[in-house]
Motif scaffolding. Structure first.
Motif, short mmCIF file in Angstrom:
data_model
loop_
_atom_site.label_atom_id
_atom_site.label_comp_id
_atom_site.label_asym_id
_atom_site.label_seq_id
_atom_site.Cartn_x
_atom_site.Cartn_y
_atom_site.Cartn_z
N LEU A 2 0.85 -1.19 0.00
CA LEU A 2 0.00 0.00 0.00
C LEU A 2 0.88 1.23 0.00
O LEU A 2 1.74 1.40 0.87
CB LEU A 2 -0.91 0.01 1.23
N ASN A 3 0.67 2.11 -0.99
CA ASN A 3 1.42 3.36 -1.09
C ASN A 3 0.47 4.54 -1.13
O ASN A 3 -0.42 4.59 -2.00
CB ASN A 3 2.29 3.37 -2.35
N ILE A 4 0.63 5.47 -0.22
CA ILE A 4 -0.12 6.72 -0.19
C ILE A 4 0.83 7.82 -0.65
O ILE A 4 1.89 8.02 -0.05
CB ILE A 4 -0.62 7.04 1.23
N ARG A 5 0.45 8.54 -1.71
CA ARG A 5 1.35 9.54 -2.29
C ARG A 5 0.68 10.91 -2.33
O ARG A 5 -0.30 11.11 -3.03
CB ARG A 5 1.76 9.13 -3.71
N LYS A 6 1.22 11.85 -1.54
CA LYS A 6 0.82 13.27 -1.56
C LYS A 6 -0.70 13.44 -1.54
O LYS A 6 -1.28 14.16 -2.36
CB LYS A 6 1.43 13.96 -2.78
N LEU A 7 -1.35 12.78 -0.58
CA LEU A 7 -2.80 12.79 -0.49
C LEU A 7 -3.28 14.04 0.25
O LEU A 7 -2.77 14.37 1.33
CB LEU A 7 -3.27 11.53 0.26
N THR A 8 -4.26 14.72 -0.33
CA THR A 8 -4.85 15.91 0.28
C THR A 8 -6.36 15.76 0.30
O THR A 8 -6.97 15.33 -0.69
CB THR A 8 -4.46 17.18 -0.51
N LYS A 9 -6.97 16.11 1.44
CA LYS A 9 -8.43 16.01 1.57
C LYS A 9 -8.95 17.14 2.45
O LYS A 9 -8.45 17.35 3.56
CB LYS A 9 -8.82 14.66 2.18
N SER A 10 -9.94 17.86 1.94
CA SER A 10 -10.61 18.92 2.70
C SER A 10 -12.09 18.60 2.79
O SER A 10 -12.69 18.06 1.85
CB SER A 10 -10.42 20.28 2.03
#
Length: 217
Positions: A2-10
């Protein structure tokens, strides 16, 4: 895995996380820690494709089997505790339908077919019930409870049955959202000991620091 890359959430004009990146490798134990409302469960939902990020990527090994335990789960009807713990309740017919659909379309060389076939084989394994009963005992259930309708049990005990299901199926990646909330001390210690020897990876959300200190790398 599992790779999370530069995740942004508003959400509602509030940024929960920005440029978040991390990796979960095979057999690792990782925890997401933070106050309520920080976005931990939202991040889980994005990983599970139940929500979308504003920016960034989630990369999952397509052959990785995943098991998810939410904070709350209800019984679906009159199924027994053991039906939940084996994962068979209402699932086998759906899997058969998926396999037949993909076979008819000639698309058997795909992750969906592989995952459906692997799950069908696992649920059809005659040893699954014995394994599920072992997990139920470890989580505090007695023999007399296995065939009881789950809708007679409290929400906390239903959650234990769902947790037993995940442990019995042994997915490559366990995603657990506050898994210790409904456990008493005896079942908590059993669960903690079991996860220490678990062969797959674990990604969990928790506020239980002593539990994490024992388990998380």
């Amino acid at each position: 895995m599992l790779n999370i890359r530069k995740l942004t959430k508003s959400v509602g004009g509030r940024t929960l996380f920005e440029d978040a990146s991390f990796t979960v490798n095979y057999a690792e134990r990782v925890a997401l820690v933070g106050p309520n409302g920080a976005g931990k469960s939202t991040l889980f939902n994005i990983i599970l494709d139940e929500d979308s990020a504003d920016r960034g990527e989630v990369e999952r090994d397509e052959w990785t089997t995943l098991g998810f335990l939410p904070q709350e789960a209800e019984s679906l009807g009159s199924e027994s505790v053991l039906d939940i713990a084996t994962g068979r309740a209402g699932v086998l017919p759906q899997l058969e339908e998926t396999l037949q659909r993909l076979e008819k379309a000639g698309t058997v060389e795909c992750a969906e077919y592989y995952q459906a076939q692997a799950k069908f084989d696992s649920l059809s394994d005659p040893g699954l019930a014995a394994k599920a009963k072992k997990m139920l005992r470890g989580l505090g259930y007695g023999e007399a409870d296995f065939e009881r309708p789950a809708n007679e049990m409290s929400g906390g005990w239903v959650m234990r049955a769902h947790l037993a299901r995940l442990l019995a199926m042994e997915p490559d990646l366990l995603m657990l959202d506050e898994p210790t909330n409904h456990l008493d001390l005896e079942s908590l210690l059993w669960f903690q000991s079991y996860l220490k020897g678990y062969s797959g990876a674990v990604l969990l959300i928790s506020h239980d620091r002593s539990f994490m200190d024992e388990l998380i790398q």
